[in-house]
Write a protein that holds these residues in place. Structure first.
Motif, mmCIF file in Angstrom:
data_model
loop_
_atom_site.group_PDB
_atom_site.id
_atom_site.type_symbol
_atom_site.label_atom_id
_atom_site.label_comp_id
_atom_site.label_asym_id
_atom_site.label_seq_id
_atom_site.Cartn_x
_atom_site.Cartn_y
_atom_site.Cartn_z
ATOM 1 N N ALA A 273 -2.723 5.186 -7.620
ATOM 2 C CA ALA A 273 -4.000 5.741 -7.175
ATOM 3 C C ALA A 273 -4.118 5.630 -5.659
ATOM 4 C CB ALA A 273 -5.152 5.014 -7.861
ATOM 5 N N GLY A 274 -5.148 6.267 -5.116
ATOM 6 C CA GLY A 274 -5.335 6.263 -3.672
ATOM 7 C C GLY A 274 -5.591 4.885 -3.107
ATOM 8 N N ASN A 275 -6.176 3.972 -3.894
ATOM 9 C CA ASN A 275 -6.453 2.616 -3.409
ATOM 10 C C ASN A 275 -5.291 1.645 -3.627
ATOM 11 O OD1 ASN A 275 -6.530 2.388 -6.144
ATOM 12 N ND2 ASN A 275 -8.521 1.346 -6.265
ATOM 13 N N GLY A 276 -4.172 2.173 -4.106
ATOM 14 C CA GLY A 276 -2.990 1.330 -4.304
ATOM 15 C C GLY A 276 -2.785 0.842 -5.715
ATOM 16 N N ASP A 277 -3.782 0.986 -6.596
ATOM 17 C CA ASP A 277 -3.613 0.581 -7.995
ATOM 18 C C ASP A 277 -2.562 1.467 -8.658
ATOM 19 O OD1 ASP A 277 -5.514 -1.325 -7.648
ATOM 20 O OD2 ASP A 277 -7.140 -0.165 -8.572
ATOM 21 N N ARG A 278 -1.810 0.872 -9.571
ATOM 22 C CA ARG A 278 -0.774 1.631 -10.269
ATOM 23 C C ARG A 278 -0.884 1.386 -11.762
ATOM 24 N NH1 ARG A 278 4.686 -0.955 -7.970
ATOM 25 N NH2 ARG A 278 5.614 0.236 -9.656
ATOM 26 N N LEU A 279 -0.489 2.388 -12.519
ATOM 27 C CA LEU A 279 -0.495 2.260 -13.971
ATOM 28 C C LEU A 279 0.678 1.395 -14.411
ATOM 29 C CD1 LEU A 279 -1.371 5.923 -15.026
ATOM 30 C CD2 LEU A 279 -2.904 3.955 -14.849
ATOM 31 N N ALA A 280 0.483 0.655 -15.503
ATOM 32 C CA ALA A 280 1.517 -0.280 -15.966
ATOM 33 C C ALA A 280 2.763 0.447 -16.441
ATOM 34 C CB ALA A 280 0.953 -1.147 -17.090
ATOM 35 N N GLN A 281 2.607 1.633 -17.005
ATOM 36 C CA GLN A 281 3.751 2.373 -17.525
ATOM 37 C C GLN A 281 4.393 3.187 -16.405
ATOM 38 O OE1 GLN A 281 0.667 2.622 -18.694
ATOM 39 N NE2 GLN A 281 0.633 1.935 -20.822
ATOM 40 N N GLY A 282 5.667 2.949 -16.170
ATOM 41 C CA GLY A 282 6.407 3.688 -15.154
ATOM 42 C C GLY A 282 7.729 4.161 -15.698
ATOM 43 N N TRP A 283 8.611 4.592 -14.827
ATOM 44 C CA TRP A 283 9.912 5.090 -15.263
ATOM 45 C C TRP A 283 10.999 4.527 -14.348
ATOM 46 C CZ3 TRP A 283 6.035 7.764 -12.993
ATOM 47 C CH2 TRP A 283 6.277 8.412 -11.765
ATOM 48 N N GLN A 284 12.224 4.647 -14.807
ATOM 49 C CA GLN A 284 13.350 4.031 -14.116
ATOM 50 C C GLN A 284 13.834 4.945 -12.989
ATOM 51 O OE1 GLN A 284 16.329 2.491 -16.749
ATOM 52 N NE2 GLN A 284 17.904 2.404 -15.173
ATOM 53 N N VAL A 285 13.971 4.370 -11.793
ATOM 54 C CA VAL A 285 14.470 5.112 -10.636
ATOM 55 C C VAL A 285 15.452 4.234 -9.876
ATOM 56 C CG1 VAL A 285 12.390 6.530 -10.366
ATOM 57 C CG2 VAL A 285 12.551 4.325 -9.183
ATOM 58 N N ASN A 286 16.209 4.866 -8.996
ATOM 59 C CA ASN A 286 17.152 4.146 -8.140
ATOM 60 C C ASN A 286 16.404 3.619 -6.923
ATOM 61 O OD1 ASN A 286 19.252 3.490 -6.230
ATOM 62 N ND2 ASN A 286 20.653 4.668 -7.498
ATOM 63 N N VAL A 287 16.531 2.315 -6.663
ATOM 64 C CA VAL A 287 15.835 1.703 -5.530
ATOM 65 C C VAL A 287 16.799 1.196 -4.468
ATOM 66 C CG1 VAL A 287 13.853 1.049 -6.928
ATOM 67 C CG2 VAL A 287 15.773 -0.546 -6.717
ATOM 68 N N GLY A 288 18.083 1.519 -4.587
ATOM 69 C CA GLY A 288 19.054 1.108 -3.578
ATOM 70 C C GLY A 288 19.212 -0.404 -3.521
ATOM 71 N N VAL A 289 19.124 -0.942 -2.323
ATOM 72 C CA VAL A 289 19.337 -2.385 -2.125
ATOM 73 C C VAL A 289 18.014 -3.141 -2.101
ATOM 74 C CG1 VAL A 289 21.512 -2.040 -0.894
ATOM 75 C CG2 VAL A 289 19.361 -2.084 0.384
ATOM 76 N N ALA A 290 16.943 -2.526 -2.603
ATOM 77 C CA ALA A 290 15.622 -3.168 -2.538
ATOM 78 C C ALA A 290 15.598 -4.493 -3.286
ATOM 79 C CB ALA A 290 14.559 -2.223 -3.095
ATOM 80 N N ASN A 291 16.285 -4.582 -4.427
ATOM 81 C CA ASN A 291 16.296 -5.837 -5.188
ATOM 82 C C ASN A 291 16.990 -6.948 -4.408
ATOM 83 O OD1 ASN A 291 14.948 -4.929 -7.537
ATOM 84 N ND2 ASN A 291 16.820 -3.943 -8.252
ATOM 85 N N PHE A 292 18.050 -6.608 -3.671
ATOM 86 C CA PHE A 292 18.765 -7.606 -2.882
ATOM 87 C C PHE A 292 17.926 -8.055 -1.685
ATOM 88 C CE2 PHE A 292 21.945 -5.075 -5.066
ATOM 89 C CZ PHE A 292 22.792 -6.028 -5.579
ATOM 90 N N THR A 293 17.349 -7.096 -0.970
ATOM 91 C CA THR A 293 16.534 -7.455 0.194
ATOM 92 C C THR A 293 15.265 -8.189 -0.223
ATOM 93 O OG1 THR A 293 15.500 -5.262 0.125
ATOM 94 C CG2 THR A 293 17.412 -5.528 1.543
ATOM 95 N N ARG A 294 14.745 -7.872 -1.392
ATOM 96 C CA ARG A 294 13.555 -8.574 -1.879
ATOM 97 C C ARG A 294 13.832 -10.059 -2.027
ATOM 98 N NH1 ARG A 294 11.326 -7.833 -8.079
ATOM 99 N NH2 ARG A 294 10.004 -9.686 -8.134
ATOM 100 N N PHE A 295 15.002 -10.391 -2.565
ATOM 101 C CA PHE A 295 15.332 -11.800 -2.754
ATOM 102 C C PHE A 295 15.563 -12.503 -1.420
ATOM 103 C CE2 PHE A 295 18.563 -15.124 -3.454
ATOM 104 C CZ PHE A 295 17.855 -15.945 -4.305
ATOM 105 N N LEU A 296 16.226 -11.812 -0.488
ATOM 106 C CA LEU A 296 16.575 -12.445 0.783
ATOM 107 C C LEU A 296 15.400 -12.537 1.740
ATOM 108 C CD1 LEU A 296 20.068 -10.787 1.382
ATOM 109 C CD2 LEU A 296 19.608 -13.111 0.605
ATOM 110 N N THR A 297 14.477 -11.591 1.664
ATOM 111 C CA THR A 297 13.369 -11.564 2.622
ATOM 112 C C THR A 297 12.104 -12.212 2.100
ATOM 113 O OG1 THR A 297 12.717 -9.347 1.844
ATOM 114 C CG2 THR A 297 14.260 -9.467 3.694
ATOM 115 N N ASP A 298 12.003 -12.437 0.793
ATOM 116 C CA ASP A 298 10.810 -13.065 0.262
ATOM 117 C C ASP A 298 10.723 -14.501 0.788
ATOM 118 O OD1 ASP A 298 9.526 -14.853 -2.108
ATOM 119 O OD2 ASP A 298 8.636 -12.855 -2.083
ATOM 120 N N PRO A 299 9.594 -14.908 1.367
ATOM 121 C CA PRO A 299 9.525 -16.247 1.975
ATOM 122 C C PRO A 299 9.692 -17.381 0.967
ATOM 123 C CG PRO A 299 7.350 -15.191 1.930
ATOM 124 C CD PRO A 299 8.348 -14.140 1.565
#
Length: 540
Positions: A273-299
């Motif tokens: 939604a416009g305010n940033g809310d998202r529906l719980a049901q989604g679909w599978q997409v390619n996110v590249g290296v986001a999972n790797f960077t998420r682990f390394l950059t998360d404080p």
């Protein structure tokens, strides 16, 4: 002109291949027995049956790459075993196919999963997400169709995929899942209209249905655009109208009750939604290296990672050294040349921890280290909080793991000791070497030739020894400011908690963390194996 003498009938054919040996009557022996031909035919038939069994689901799911791989592997099997050539391939092919199926394919699948957002709510395609969004927002209407409901599952009742077995007012039986509604054949319907048995499904008993009540309440069967079937208790269901409707023109979902519009975000695989809310049901997409960077950059994970890695390496190293020292010490004690009464009985007693189920032994030791009524504190006369203090918990986990693992090293060391000629040690003793000097200069180097690869494998196993930690301390104790990383957590238990904790199953994230662990173990193992290769000089 006199030509060369004609070759004997048994000297070989024109191709130079050896001919079949002549029988007493001059006939040639058959190239294969009837039993061998029958075995080959049966095995090739089994390969064809397995290929057909694998191809049909792949074809139904549109997995053309999988269909091609199965067809190519089957064609290769038939070519190799029906050909009179390629003799080495007949022996190499089974092992190669098993290596590909059980080693390479899982690694490739893990790598491919690590670059996706595959998780709870992001399992299927976009069309499936739309169906679930509409079905999960179904509300009852005045003219809602009623069904008699039987809650079932594909597979085990406690963990299998939910399915609604439905009986319409006209008596027609249906099976409803996340994909939609299908006609059900061969179902047994009781006098109340409930389906009591259906082929391919497990009816969930009332007790287990109560345990899955939250999941059943959220579950919905899509039946068309803007409609779906939801449960009303455990014995009835209704088909109602969706309050969230998808519009392909704007590629968005509109909530008809609130008027809020959720637009498709193809980069995140969700309707936002416009305010940033998202529906719980989604679909599978390619996110590249986001999972790797998420682990390394998360404080949070970034600060915990290196501490857990240091303890993980120490745990694997100390466990490996401990089982080696204890196992070798016991093996040397029972390998004495002097007669030892009851040696066989001692060896059987030593192997007992290895013969017991490991998970049961971990749970037993956990109770033995209990602070209040554990056997360890009672025997020692102490009141140590073994699982409440970081270093006490680490010491307890290491002690338990060494006790459970040393019998395996004892068996290996016993076999290696028996292969070392006693004359070498006796000659060293005659030359004036002491017992320790003879062991260090002769016995230990010869032992390490056989045991070094096993020690590397033991280190790799203990690096990912999930059960040793999870069944004893569950990774704890935890500091007050970080309930996600415990003092005894290994990378594998930390990964499990991050990926399958309160946030639901995050398979893509877990796969990315598994790749990190794989690279670390591979690097350490390669270095260890390269160093242990120097021990081969002992045999030269």
């Amino acid at each position: 002109m006199t030509g060369a003498p004609a070759p004997h009938a048994g000297a070989g054919g024109p191709s130079g291949a050896p001919a079949r040996p002549p029988l007493p009557g001059g006939a040639l022996a058959p190239s294969g027995s009837l039993a061998g031909l029958a075995a080959k035919t049966g095995l090739l038939g089994l390969a064809a049956a397995l290929a057909l069994w694998a191809v049909f689901p792949l074809y139904a799911a549109g997995q053309w790459l999988g269909v091609g791989v199965v067809a190519a592997a089957t064609a290769l099997i038939f070519y190799v075993y029906l050909s009179r050539r390629a003799i080495p391939a007949k022996y190499l092919l089974p092992g190669t196919l098993l290596l590909v199926a059980f080693q390479i394919v899982p690694v490739v699948y893990t790598l491919s999963t690590s670059v996706t957002n595959y998780s709870d709510g992001h399992r299927g395609a976009k069309e499936q997400a739309v169906d679930q969004i509409e079905a999960s927002s179904v509300v009852r209407t005045e003219d809602a169709a009623e069904y008699t409901l039987t809650v079932a599952a594909r597979g085990p009742a406690a963990t299998g995929e939910l399915v609604f077995l439905l009986t319409a007012p006209d008596g027609t039986a249906y099976a409803g899942d996340a994909e939609g509604l299908t006609r059900l054949e061969g179902a047994e319907v009781g006098p109340t209209g409930r389906i009591t048995e259906a082929p391919g499904y497990t009816v969930i008993p009332a007790g287990e249905a109560n345990a899955r009540s939250a999941e059943i309440t959220k579950f919905a069967v899509p039946t068309g655009t803007g409609t779906g079937i939801r449960s009303s208790g455990f014995s009835s269901a209704y088909e109602g109208r969706s309050t969230r409707v998808y519009d392909a023109a704007c590629d968005c979902v509109t909530d008809t009750e609130t008027g809020r519009v959720y637009t498709a975000d193809d980069e995140r695989g969700a309707f936002v939604a416009g305010n940033g809310d998202r529906l719980a049901q989604g679909w599978q997409v390619n996110v590249g290296v986001a999972n790797f960077t998420r682990f390394l950059t998360d404080p949070v994970t970034g600060t915990s990672f290196f501490g857990i890695l240091a303890w993980n390496i120490a745990f694997a190293a100390v466990s490996t050294a401990g089982v080696f020292a204890v196992g070798l010490g016991v093996a040397l004690t029972l390998h004495t040349p002097r007669r030892l009464a009851g040696r066989t009985a001692y060896r059987l007693l030593v192997v007992l921890p290895y013969a017991m189920p490991a998970f049961a032994m971990f749970l037993l030791w956990r109770s033995m280290f209990n602070t209040d009524f554990g056997l360890v504190n009672r025997l020692l006369g102490t009141d140590v909080d073994w699982f409440g203090e970081p270093w006490a918990a680490r010491a307890a986990v290491l002690a338990i793991n060494v006790w459970i693992g040393f019998p395996y090293m004892f068996l290996v060391a016993t076999g290696a000791l028996q292969s070392i000629p006693r004359e070498l040690v006796q000659a060293a003793r005659i030359d004036g070497a002491g017992a320790w000097q003879a062991f260090r200069s002769i016995t230990l180097p010869l032992l390490m030739v056989a045991m070094a690869p096993i020690l590397v494998a033991t280190f790799a196993y203990n690096f990912n020894n999930f059960n040793a930690v999870w069944l004893t301390t569950a990774g704890g104790p935890f500091p007050p400011d970080n309930p996600m990383a415990g003092a005894t957590d290994l990378l594998i238990t930390y990964t499990y908690r991050l990926a399958f904790g309160v946030g639901g199953a995050q398979y893509g994230y877990a796969a990315a963390l598994s790749v990190f662990i794989f690279l670390i173990v591979t690097l350490i193992s390669l270095v260890s194996l390269r160093r242990s290769a120097a021990l081969e000089e002992v045999h030269r």
